[in-house]
Design a protein around this motif. Structure first.
Motif, mmCIF file in Angstrom:
data_model
loop_
_atom_site.group_PDB
_atom_site.id
_atom_site.type_symbol
_atom_site.label_atom_id
_atom_site.label_comp_id
_atom_site.label_asym_id
_atom_site.label_seq_id
_atom_site.Cartn_x
_atom_site.Cartn_y
_atom_site.Cartn_z
ATOM 1 N N THR A 89 0.823 -1.221 0.000
ATOM 2 C CA THR A 89 0.000 0.000 0.000
ATOM 3 C C THR A 89 0.851 1.262 0.000
ATOM 4 O O THR A 89 0.359 2.344 -0.329
ATOM 5 C CB THR A 89 -0.928 0.037 1.232
ATOM 6 O OG1 THR A 89 -0.150 0.172 2.425
ATOM 7 C CG2 THR A 89 -1.795 -1.202 1.304
ATOM 8 N N ALA A 93 0.443 5.018 -6.088
ATOM 9 C CA ALA A 93 -0.634 4.477 -6.925
ATOM 10 C C ALA A 93 -0.341 4.663 -8.403
ATOM 11 O O ALA A 93 -0.760 3.866 -9.243
ATOM 12 C CB ALA A 93 -1.952 5.141 -6.557
ATOM 13 N N SER A 99 -0.931 -1.354 -5.408
ATOM 14 C CA SER A 99 -1.100 -0.555 -4.189
ATOM 15 C C SER A 99 -2.573 -0.461 -3.808
ATOM 16 O O SER A 99 -2.954 -0.692 -2.660
ATOM 17 C CB SER A 99 -0.513 0.842 -4.394
ATOM 18 O OG SER A 99 -0.763 1.655 -3.272
ATOM 19 N N ALA A 100 -3.413 -0.148 -4.777
ATOM 20 C CA ALA A 100 -4.850 -0.047 -4.523
ATOM 21 C C ALA A 100 -5.437 -1.428 -4.206
ATOM 22 O O ALA A 100 -6.330 -1.556 -3.363
ATOM 23 C CB ALA A 100 -5.551 0.564 -5.733
ATOM 24 N N THR A 103 -4.648 -2.300 -0.621
ATOM 25 C CA THR A 103 -5.499 -1.527 0.299
ATOM 26 C C THR A 103 -6.880 -2.163 0.406
ATOM 27 O O THR A 103 -7.441 -2.301 1.495
ATOM 28 C CB THR A 103 -5.622 -0.083 -0.189
ATOM 29 O OG1 THR A 103 -4.319 0.528 -0.222
ATOM 30 C CG2 THR A 103 -6.538 0.722 0.727
ATOM 31 N N ARG A 104 -7.439 -2.574 -0.721
ATOM 32 C CA ARG A 104 -8.770 -3.177 -0.737
ATOM 33 C C ARG A 104 -8.760 -4.529 -0.012
ATOM 34 O O ARG A 104 -9.687 -4.839 0.745
ATOM 35 C CB ARG A 104 -9.241 -3.352 -2.190
ATOM 36 C CG ARG A 104 -10.642 -3.964 -2.324
ATOM 37 C CD ARG A 104 -11.113 -3.906 -3.769
ATOM 38 N NE ARG A 104 -10.140 -4.481 -4.670
ATOM 39 C CZ ARG A 104 -10.001 -5.786 -4.878
ATOM 40 N NH1 ARG A 104 -10.760 -6.655 -4.227
ATOM 41 N NH2 ARG A 104 -9.094 -6.240 -5.739
#
Length: 267
Positions: A89, A93, A99-100, A103-104
Motif C-alpha cells: 500500500t 498508486a 497498491s490499490a 489496500t482493498r
C-alpha cells in the motif's frame, strides 16, 4: 571382620531425575532376585508404573512446547502476510495498481487489523480460522497470491491448521488427562523405591553371605545411578525442584494463556 551392611541409602529415599526414572525402574526389575517374593514383585510393579507416570508427564511437557512453537509460527505467518500487504500500500498508486489492490484486500480481510495473533492460542486459532474462511469466500486468496506472492496465504493457512492440530481442534483430538506435578510424581517414585528396598532388607540374614548378596545385587542399580551422576546433573536436579523465575519472558506473538494448556515448567 565383615563390613557393616547399610540399608539407609536405599530405604530412606533417593533423589531421582525425571529423565532417568524409567531406566532406573527397568534396571531394578532386571536385577530382581531369582527367588523374588510376591510382595517384592508387587513393589517392583509399582516402581515401573510410577516411572510410566513420570514419562507421561515429560511427554505432556513436550506437547506444550509443540503448541508454543506452532503458536509462534501462526503469528509469524499471519503477521508476515499482513505486513506484506501493508508494504504494497505504500507504493505510489501511479507506479503500480497493486497498491490499490493491497489496500482493498486489507480492508476486507483485516478490517480489525492483526491484533488477533496476540490472543490466547484457542482464541487466536478461532479468529484465524474465521479469517481464512472469509478470505476464501470473497476469493481474496487468489488476489493475495497475485498481489504479494503465493507463499503468504498458503503459509497462514497451513500454520492455522497446524496450530489447530496442536491444541486439539483439528482432525485428531488432543489427549487430556489429570496428572500430578513432576515433583510430586518423583516423590512417589522415590517412596516406591524405598518400599522395595525395605522389603528386600527384611529378607536379609546378616550371618548368611548369600542373603547379603541377594540384597546387594537387587539394589546395585541404585548404586550405579549414584556413581554415574555428575555435578551438572546435581545442578539440573536442583533446577527441576526449584525452578528459577526467568529474568525476561521469551517473546512470542501473544500470550498462550493458562486455559486448556498444562505448562509444567514450574513442576
Amino acid at each position: 571382620m565383615a563390613a557393616t551392611l547399610l540399608y539407609g541409602p536405599y530405604t530412606d529415599g533417593i533423589r531421582v531425575q525425571a529423565r532417568i526414572a524409567m531406566a532406573l525402574a527397568r534396571e531394578l526389575r532386571n536385577a530382581r532376585p531369582r527367588n523374588v517374593r510376591e510382595k517384592e514383585r508387587e513393589a517392583l510393579e509399582a516402581i515401573l508404573e510410577q516411572a510410566q507416570v513420570i514419562d507421561d508427564i515429560i511427554k505432556t511437557e513436550k506437547d506444550v512446547q509443540t503448541i508454543r512453537e506452532q503458536f509462534i509460527a501462526f503469528g509469524q505467518c499471519w503477521g508476515g502476510m499482513h505486513d506484506a500487504l501493508v508494504a504494497k500500500t505504500r507504493l505510489p498508486a501511479g507506479v503500480t495498481a497493486s497498491s490499490a489492490t493491497a489496500t482493498r484486500i486489507l480492508e476486507k480481510a483485516f478490517p480489525e487489523g492483526i491484533a488477533f495473533i496476540r490472543f490466547e492460542a484457542p482464541a487466536a486459532w478461532g479468529e484465524g480460522n474465521r479469517r481464512l474462511q472469509h478470505i476464501v469466500e470473497l476469493k481474496l486468496d487468489r488476489e493475495i497470491d497475485a498481489c504479494v506472492g503465493v507463499d503468504y496465504f498458503t503459509a497462514a493457512r497451513d500454520a492455522t491448521a497446524a496450530l489447530g492440530e496442536a491444541i486439539g481442534t483439528g482432525e485428531r483430538p488432543r489427549v487430556r488427562s489429570s496428572r500430578p506435578s513432576k515433583k510430586d510424581a518423583l516423590f512417589v517414585f522415590s517412596r516406591a523405591i524405598s518400599k522395595y528396598a525395605r522389603l528386600l532388607s527384611a529378607e536379609v540374614d546378616e550371618t548368611d553371605a548369600e542373603s547379603i548378596e541377594r540384597f546387594q545385587k537387587a539394589v546395585a542399580p541404585i548404586d550405579t545411578y549414584r556413581s554415574t551422576r555428575t555435578a551438572r546433573e546435581e545442578e539440573d536436579e536442583e533446577q527441576e525442584e526449584q525452578p528459577a523465575t526467568p529474568v525476561a519472558p521469551i517473546p512470542t506473538p501473544g500470550p498462550i494463556g493458562d486455559g486448556p494448556f498444562v505448562d509444567d515448567r514450574e513442576s
